[in-house]
Design a protein around this motif. Structure first.
Motif: not given
Length: 127
Positions: A31-33, A50, A52-53, A58, A104, A107, A109
Motif C-alpha cells: 500500500e505504498y505511495t 506521485c 499509488r503503487y 497518479t 489510502p 494520494i 503529495t
C-alpha cells in the motif's frame, strides 16, 4: 526496512530527456505511495509526481504536467520518472520517497507526509 536508491540523473541540454529510476528493497507493504521530489538550493523540497503503487493512480504538479510521466514496474520493484522537454528551471536534486498513507484513498503529495527517502540524484539542464 525499506530502502530507496535513485539513479539516472545527469547533464542534459534544454529540450532533452532523462529517465530517473527508484529501486526499492526491504518492501513490507503493498500500500505504498511513491513520490518524486526536487529541491533547489535554499528552497523547500517540492513534490512533482506521485503514484499509488497498488492501483497506479497518479498525481502531477502543474509545473511538470504534459512533460513528466511516472510509472511502476512490479517485477523490478522500481518506480521511474520519464522527463521530457526539460527546462533550465528543472535543474535540482531529485529524490524518491515512500509512505504507507493513513488514508489510502488520498494520494499524499507533500514532503512532510513521506517517511522513507533515497539519497538523491542531480539533474542539470544547461546548454
Amino acid at each position: 526496512q525499506l530502502q530507496l536508491v535513485e539513479s539516472g540523473g545527469g547533464l542534459v541540454q534544454p529540450g532533452g530527456s532523462l529517465r530517473l529510476s527508484c529501486a526499492a528493497s526491504g518492501i513490507t507493504s503493498d500500500e505504498y505511495t511513491v513520490g518524486w521530489f526536487r529541491q533547489h538550493p535554499g528552497k523547500e523540497r517540492e513534490g512533482i509526481s506521485c503514484i499509488r503503487y497498488n492501483d497506479g493512480n497518479t498525481y502531477y504538479a502543474d509545473s511538470v504536467k504534459g512533460r513528466f510521466t511516472i510509472s511502476r514496474d512490479n517485477t523490478k520493484n522500481t518506480v521511474s520518472l520519464q522527463m521530457n522537454n526539460l527546462k533550465p528551471e528543472d535543474s535540482a536534486v531529485y529524490y524518491c520517497a515512500a509512505v504507507v498513507p493513513h488514508n489510502p484513498s488520498i494520494i499524499p503529495t507533500s514532503w512532510r507526509e513521506f517517511d522513507y527517502w533515497g539519497q538523491g540524484t542531480q539533474v542539470t539542464v544547461s546548454s
